[in-house]
Structure formats: structure tokens, C-alpha cells
Enzyme design. Structure first.
Site, short mmCIF file in Angstrom:
data_model
loop_
_atom_site.label_atom_id
_atom_site.label_comp_id
_atom_site.label_asym_id
_atom_site.label_seq_id
_atom_site.Cartn_x
_atom_site.Cartn_y
_atom_site.Cartn_z
CG ASN A 1 99.81 20.41 152.20
OD1 ASN A 1 100.55 20.45 151.21
ND2 ASN A 1 99.43 19.27 152.76
CB THR B 1 60.93 38.80 121.71
OG1 THR B 1 59.87 38.98 120.77
CG2 THR B 1 60.76 39.79 122.87
CG HIS B 2 60.96 34.74 119.66
ND1 HIS B 2 61.19 33.48 120.16
CD2 HIS B 2 59.95 35.28 120.42
CE1 HIS B 2 60.34 33.23 121.15
NE2 HIS B 2 59.60 34.31 121.35
CB SER C 1 89.49 42.56 105.87
OG SER C 1 89.80 41.62 104.87
CG ASN D 1 86.46 43.14 110.66
OD1 ASN D 1 85.46 43.33 109.99
ND2 ASN D 1 87.58 42.64 110.16
CE1 TYR E 1 97.90 19.88 147.84
CE2 TYR E 1 99.56 18.15 148.08
CZ TYR E 1 99.06 19.25 147.41
OH TYR E 1 99.71 19.73 146.29
CD GLN F 1 101.74 21.55 141.44
OE1 GLN F 1 102.26 20.96 142.38
NE2 GLN F 1 102.27 21.55 140.24
CE LYS G 1 99.99 27.84 143.37
NZ LYS G 1 101.44 27.81 143.67
#
Length: 450
Positions: free
Chosen positions: A110, A155-156, A278, A286, A318, A323, A326
Site C-alpha cells: 500500500n 464575439t458570438h 482525403s 486537413n 485501503y 488500484q 493508476k
């Protein structure tokens, strides 16, 4: 190889595989840190008289040799080992006999796993911190290069006011610097020594936790043994939260790049080497790297939420659920490592299309400037606002570069304050370099003569 908890019966192999999961694979990454923890623990056992100096010397030599084997790819944690801790102890028993059986005195897996993970996180976060500083340096280079290149601010999703490409790049440099505050906080939370908490309740030997703290380079001892178990998942969540903020900044930057490199805008020029294509449309280039960065920020969020949820319903002490944190932690750290390196590459190759940036500064984005010019003449702002709004279609385009240079208050397009941001980055660089130097010194001492 025998499991450390084996009491002479054979466990059902389906159950065994399920409980092990991929822990043995993850531990393969962390073997050096488990070795460092074991060296420090062995040195402490020598200090309190459990090991003689001669015995510790043999253990120390065997562990250094094991580290070299791991570095050469000759030490592999197997499924039947269950985890790296078992693999290391079994290796010591095979090599040293009964002496190898002493190394686990006053220690549980542990506190062993938390110690190993904390050291792994320490080194990994320092690497992430440095790579992020490198990206910030590239963004500041771009901000300086395009400091007075005008382009529309939005903006927007609509053109709003003039800004500069320098302002756009600098916002992400400043965002990442703020995100590094969070990463540094996670680093400091992680920087406490759990070794000696054992199974979560301490032991009836007079172990010296301050000594192992010093040997391992932790800032402080994690005092409460039960809390050590609690923080397995809690500290991981703090790390993943900081990484989420960093990934969020990269995602937003990537989204801007995608929008600003569209044929409809064309402000950003992507090198063809950064683009895929593509299988059907011959003309396509792309920016997949930016789409994937945007998407991976959401994957990182999933790691964080899962880690938080693992801890919410557990009894103190514990629980094996921990576990699973991790895997989430390692996945998050790996995802960020890949992303920050890619961001360093792309920021090094970006360029702005100056003509398109300037061309896009159409007359209407100067409407606020016209209203404030009327304010300078004594017109109340609301009246100036309505006056300009009534004639917005007849506004005359202002020279965009003169416009952005004329705005001189701190942070405005004519005074971005880049030198201040450069100084802040340099301050963070000094902190990171200092921590890296200290951690390297710890590793050298652990592998030297104790």
C-alpha cells in the site's frame, strides 16, 4: 513466482487475472521509482538496526544492478508477478536468499505503490512543466512577430473589434502560465512522503519516516497513515485536474486554428507537412492534429471524472478500487505528454497570412472606435452608441494597423505587455530548473553510497 500474500493455496486463475488487470504492465514503467523507494527503505532499516551495514550494501548493489537490467530491457514484470513490487522482491530473494526476505519489513504494498507513483509523478510533471514552458516560448515568439498585425476579434462567432495576431497568440501564452500554477499546486500536493504508513495504520517498529523523506527528496512527510490511503486517487485527481486545464487551453487554441485556417478566413497558414488528406477528395488538406487535440481534451476530462468517482464511496483505509486510479493517471500523463510535444511542433511552424488578416478588418469592426471618438468630443456614450448604430452601414474603414497601434493602455493592442509575460515565464523556468536539479541530485545519491 509466488505472490507476496500467498498462504499456500492456489487462487482461481480467472479471479487472479481479473484482480491483476494491467497493473503489471503499468508497473513496468515505474520500476526505477520502486527501486528508489526500496533503496531508501533499506537504508532506513539499516539505520534502525533491522539490516546490518553489510546486508544493506548487498541489497543496494542488487537494486542498482536491477535498475541497469531494466534500462537494458532485460527485466520484465510478468502477469504472474502480479505487480512490480512482487517482481522486485522475488528478484532480491532469488539473488540474495533470506536477506531478500527482509526488505519488506515494516512496509506494505500500500505505501510502496503510493511512494513509487509519487516519484513517477514528480519526474513526469517536471517534464510536462518544461515542455509547456517551451510551448509558451513559441507562443510569445509568435506574439512578438505579429504584435502589430491587425485581424478581426470575434464575439458570438461574429466580427466584433480589431485585435492583433500578437494579442491572439499572447492570450494562450498567458493561459498556459496560469494553468502551470495549477500544475505546480498538484506537484506540491504530490511532494509528500507516504513511505512508512505501511498498510495504513503504522507499525510497531521505530521506523524513521523523516529519514526516508530526506533520502527520497520529498518536501515533507505525509503524516496520517490512513490519509495516505485516502490520497491514492485524491492526489491523482489533482494532477488530472491541472492537466485538464492545460488540455482545455490547447483545445481552445486548436479550435481557433481550425476556424482561422478555413478557406473562408485564411488568417492562419498551416504547413502542408502538418496536414493529412482525403482518400476521395484530392484537394483536401486537413488539420487533423488540431481536431484530435480538441477531442483528446474531452478524453482527459473522462480520466478526471473517473478518478474522482473511484474515491467518493469508499470506506476509510485501503480499498482495491484505488488500484484503478493508476491506469487513469498514467493514461492522462501519457496523453498530455503526446499533446504538449505536438503543440510544440505546430507552434514552431505556424504563420499568419498578413494580407487576409488586414483585409478582413472591414469597416463595421471599427464601430466601437467611432462611438468612443464621439465620447472624446463630449457626447454621452449611450447617445454616441445609437448615433453610430444608425449609420453603421456607411462607416469608413480605418487603417487597421494605425488603429491597433493607437490603443496604448496596458494589455491593449498597442501595449501588449509582452515583456512582463516573458519575465513571468523566465521565473517559472528558474523554478522548474531548480526542482529538476534537486530531483537529479536525489537520484544520484540514492544510487551512490548511503
Amino acid at each position: 513466482m509466488a505472490q507476496l500474500w500467498n498462504k499456500g493455496y492456489n487462487i482461481n486463475q480467472e479471479i487472479f487475472r481479473f484482480t491483476v488487470g494491467n497493473d503489471y504492465v503499468l508497473d513496468q514503467l515505474m520500476i526505477p521509482y520502486d527501486i528508489y523507494g526500496t533503496i531508501a527503505h533499506g537504508a532506513m532499516l539499516k539505520k534502525i538496526g533491522v539490516l546490518t551495514s553489510a546486508e544493506f550494501k548487498r541489497v543496494h548493489t542488487a537494486l542498482r544492478q536491477l535498475l541497469k537490467q531494466w534500462q537494458a530491457g532485460k527485466f520484465q514484470v510478468q502477469l504472474q508477478d502480479e505487480d512490480g513490487h512482487t517482481a522486485i522482491e522475488n528478484h532480491l530473494v532469488k539473488k540474495l536468499g533470506d536477506l531478500g526476505k527482509k526488505i519488506h519489513t515494516a512496509r506494505s504494498r500500500n505505501d510502496q505503490v503510493v511512494t513509487m507513483t509519487r516519484l513517477y509523478v514528480k519526474q513526469t510533471l517536471l517534464q510536462h512543466y518544461q515542455y509547456t514552458l517551451d510551448v509558451i516560448a513559441e507562443l510569445l515568439r509568435l506574439a512578438k512577430r505579429y504584435e502589430f498585425l491587425p485581424m478581426p476579434g470575434y464575439t458570438h462567432m461574429q466580427r466584433a473589434m480589431p485585435m492583433s495576431a500578437g494579442m491572439w497568440f499572447d492570450q494562450y501564452a498567458e493561459a498556459l502560465l496560469d494553468d502551470l500554477h495549477l500544475l505546480e499546486t498538484a506537484y506540491r500536493l504530490n511532494d509528500m512522503n507516504p513511505l512508512g504508513s505501511a498498510a495504513g495504520f503504522g507499525v510497531n517498529l521505530n521506523i524513521d519516516r523523516a529519514y526516508t523523506t530526506k533520502l527520497l527528496g520529498f518536501e515533507r512527510v505525509q503524516n496520517n497513515p490512513v490519509y495516505v490511503s485516502y490520497t491514492r486517487g485524491k492526489i491523482e485527481a489533482a494532477v488530472l485536474f491541472a492537466l485538464n486545464q492545460l488540455m482545455g487551453s490547447f483545445a481552445k487554441f486548436s479550435n481557433d486554428i481550425l476556424m482561422f485556417s478555413m478557406s473562408e478566413t485564411g488568417y492562419v497558414e498551416l504547413p502542408k507537412e502538418f496536414c493529412t488528406g482525403s482518400s476521395l477528395m484530392p484537394q483536401k488538406r486537413n488539420g487533423d492534429v488540431f481536431e484530435l487535440t480538441r477531442g483528446k481534451a474531452n478524453v482527459m476530462l473522462g480520466y478526471l471524472v473517473s478518478t474522482i468517482e473511484l474515491q467518493n464511496t469508499l470506506l476509510s483505509g485501503y480499498n482495491r478500487d484505488s488500484q484503478l486510479s493508476k491506469d487513469l493517471l498514467v493514461n492522462g500523463l501519457t496523453l498530455y505528454d503526446n499533446t504538449v510535444k505536438v503543440m510544440l511542433t505546430v507552434t514552431g511552424g505556424l504563420a499568419m497570412n498578413k494580407a487576409k488578416c488586414k483585409e478582413a478588418c472591414s469597416a463595421e469592426i471599427f464601430a466601437t472606435d467611432y462611438a468612443l471618438d464621439l465620447v472624446k468630443q463630449g457626447v454621452p456614450f449611450r447617445d454616441a452608441y445609437r448615433q453610430v448604430a444608425a449609420g453603421v452601414d456607411s462607416l469608413v474603414r480605418i487603417d487597421p494597423e494605425k488603429n491597433i497601434r493607437a490603443k496604448r493602455h496596458l494589455g491593449a493592442t498597442g501595449n501588449l505587455g509582452l515583456s512582463k509575460i516573458v519575465q513571468e515565464r523566465a521565473k517559472r523556468q528558474r523554478w522548474c530548473a531548480g526542482e529538476q536539479k534537486r530531483w537529479q541530485a536525489v537520484q544520484r545519491k540514492l544510487l551512490g553510497v548511503l
